[in-house]
Motif scaffolding. Structure first.
Motif, PDB file in Angstrom:
ATOM      1  N   SER A  90      29.497 -28.308  16.607  1.00  0.00           N
ATOM      2  CA  SER A  90      28.462 -27.519  17.407  1.00  0.00           C
ATOM      3  C   SER A  90      29.255 -26.307  18.285  1.00  0.00           C
ATOM      4  O   SER A  90      28.811 -24.978  18.126  1.00  0.00           O
ATOM      5  CB  SER A  90      27.749 -28.478  18.227  1.00  0.00           C
ATOM      6  N   ASP A  91      30.199 -26.701  18.718  1.00  0.00           N
ATOM      7  CA  ASP A  91      31.178 -25.712  19.486  1.00  0.00           C
ATOM      8  C   ASP A  91      31.583 -24.574  18.667  1.00  0.00           C
ATOM      9  O   ASP A  91      31.545 -23.430  18.966  1.00  0.00           O
ATOM     10  CB  ASP A  91      32.460 -26.363  20.034  1.00  0.00           C
ATOM     11  N   CYS A  92      32.056 -24.926  17.536  1.00  0.00           N
ATOM     12  CA  CYS A  92      32.541 -24.000  16.472  1.00  0.00           C
ATOM     13  C   CYS A  92      31.438 -22.890  15.716  1.00  0.00           C
ATOM     14  O   CYS A  92      31.449 -21.892  15.823  1.00  0.00           O
ATOM     15  CB  CYS A  92      33.167 -24.500  15.313  1.00  0.00           C
ATOM     16  N   LEU A  93      30.251 -23.694  15.507  1.00  0.00           N
ATOM     17  CA  LEU A  93      29.013 -22.794  15.030  1.00  0.00           C
ATOM     18  C   LEU A  93      28.589 -21.704  16.336  1.00  0.00           C
ATOM     19  O   LEU A  93      28.285 -20.800  16.041  1.00  0.00           O
ATOM     20  CB  LEU A  93      27.936 -23.736  14.707  1.00  0.00           C
ATOM     21  N   ARG A  94      28.388 -22.378  17.423  1.00  0.00           N
ATOM     22  CA  ARG A  94      27.835 -21.714  18.618  1.00  0.00           C
ATOM     23  C   ARG A  94      28.848 -20.452  19.018  1.00  0.00           C
ATOM     24  O   ARG A  94      28.373 -19.615  19.485  1.00  0.00           O
ATOM     25  CB  ARG A  94      27.761 -22.596  19.828  1.00  0.00           C
ATOM     26  N   SER A  95      30.124 -20.601  18.857  1.00  0.00           N
ATOM     27  CA  SER A  95      31.332 -19.676  18.730  1.00  0.00           C
ATOM     28  C   SER A  95      30.879 -18.397  18.080  1.00  0.00           C
ATOM     29  O   SER A  95      31.514 -17.480  18.114  1.00  0.00           O
ATOM     30  CB  SER A  95      32.360 -20.219  18.855  1.00  0.00           C
ATOM     31  N   GLY A  96      30.317 -19.018  16.830  1.00  0.00           N
ATOM     32  CA  GLY A  96      30.326 -17.810  15.687  1.00  0.00           C
ATOM     33  C   GLY A  96      31.394 -17.722  14.697  1.00  0.00           C
ATOM     34  O   GLY A  96      31.025 -17.310  13.549  1.00  0.00           O
ATOM     35  N   GLY A  97      32.390 -18.488  14.979  1.00  0.00           N
ATOM     36  CA  GLY A  97      33.783 -18.183  14.185  1.00  0.00           C
ATOM     37  C   GLY A  97      33.318 -18.864  12.663  1.00  0.00           C
ATOM     38  O   GLY A  97      33.705 -18.504  11.821  1.00  0.00           O
ATOM     39  N   ALA A  98      32.876 -20.229  12.624  1.00  0.00           N
ATOM     40  CA  ALA A  98      32.613 -21.001  11.803  1.00  0.00           C
ATOM     41  C   ALA A  98      31.739 -20.422  10.641  1.00  0.00           C
ATOM     42  O   ALA A  98      32.162 -20.417   9.703  1.00  0.00           O
ATOM     43  CB  ALA A  98      32.331 -22.362  12.091  1.00  0.00           C
ATOM     44  N   LEU A  99      30.312 -19.884  11.244  1.00  0.00           N
ATOM     45  CA  LEU A  99      29.496 -19.472  10.316  1.00  0.00           C
ATOM     46  C   LEU A  99      30.151 -18.199   9.633  1.00  0.00           C
ATOM     47  O   LEU A  99      30.029 -17.827   8.392  1.00  0.00           O
ATOM     48  CB  LEU A  99      28.108 -19.251  11.136  1.00  0.00           C
ATOM     49  N   ALA A 100      30.814 -17.288  10.385  1.00  0.00           N
ATOM     50  CA  ALA A 100      31.366 -16.047   9.755  1.00  0.00           C
ATOM     51  C   ALA A 100      32.696 -16.363   8.544  1.00  0.00           C
ATOM     52  O   ALA A 100      32.558 -15.784   7.627  1.00  0.00           O
ATOM     53  CB  ALA A 100      32.290 -15.263  10.946  1.00  0.00           C
ATOM     54  N   ALA A 101      33.210 -17.473   8.894  1.00  0.00           N
ATOM     55  CA  ALA A 101      34.369 -18.018   7.867  1.00  0.00           C
ATOM     56  C   ALA A 101      33.612 -18.405   6.629  1.00  0.00           C
ATOM     57  O   ALA A 101      34.009 -18.133   5.710  1.00  0.00           O
ATOM     58  CB  ALA A 101      35.027 -19.068   8.635  1.00  0.00           C
ATOM     59  N   VAL A 102      32.520 -19.167   6.957  1.00  0.00           N
ATOM     60  CA  VAL A 102      31.687 -19.845   5.713  1.00  0.00           C
ATOM     61  C   VAL A 102      31.082 -18.647   5.004  1.00  0.00           C
ATOM     62  O   VAL A 102      31.286 -18.571   3.740  1.00  0.00           O
ATOM     63  CB  VAL A 102      30.599 -20.936   6.181  1.00  0.00           C
ATOM     64  N   GLU A 103      30.571 -17.727   5.707  1.00  0.00           N
ATOM     65  CA  GLU A 103      29.829 -16.616   4.954  1.00  0.00           C
ATOM     66  C   GLU A 103      30.856 -15.710   4.455  1.00  0.00           C
ATOM     67  O   GLU A 103      30.627 -15.283   3.031  1.00  0.00           O
ATOM     68  CB  GLU A 103      29.174 -15.662   5.913  1.00  0.00           C
TER      69      GLU A 103
END
Length: 148
Positions: free
Chosen positions: A17-30
């Motif tokens: 959740s912390d990672c997703l909320r920071s936006g970094g994880a979603l950008a890496a996945v994308e």
């Protein structure tokens, strides 16, 4: 990249959740979904996307704000785009990601994204979209009724 995505997919609820909320994880996945040549990387990215969405939905934090809801919609759109992948394994992983997105996000948005693929020129994409819709209907017909 595959190792990082795998660890993200198995992260605890709070970490994801912390990672997703920071936006970094979603950008890496994308980035992996759009740019990876290897099927295994795209599949791992979809699994990480599922884990992130599930963890965000299960987070003990306050209800999702508008930014969180938009991130979930973006995740659903990204997973739906993977229904158009040339590889069957990636399309199957996209179906799973969309099922989770329908459960944890705005299911109407997910259904609309999938329905848009029913008119795709490739039979394999249309088949994957039908598979996703039929499995969503098994879980809950409410979202389908709202769109159809």
């Amino acid at each position: 990249a595959l190792e990082a995505l795998s660890s993200l997919a198995s992260a605890t609820s709070g970490e994801a959740s912390d990672c997703l909320r920071s936006g970094g994880a979603l950008a890496a996945v994308e980035a992996q979904l759009r740019g990876a040549d290897e099927v295994a990387l795209r599949v791992a990215a979809l699994r990480a996307l599922v884990a992130l969405a599930a963890c965000l939905a299960a987070s003990p934090r306050p209800p999702a704000d508008a930014a969180d809801r938009q991130e979930r919609r973006n995740s659903a759109a990204l997973a739906a785009q993977c229904l158009e992948d040339a590889e069957d394994e990636v399309r199957c992983a996209a179906v799973e990601a969309l099922l989770e997105a329908a459960r944890t996000s705005d299911s109407e948005v997910v259904v609309r994204e999938v329905v848009a693929r029913l008119a795709h020129e490739a039979t394999s994409v249309r088949f994957a979209a039908v598979e996703a819709l039929s499995r969503m209907a098994e879980r809950s017909a409410d979202a389908l009724d709202a769109v159809v």
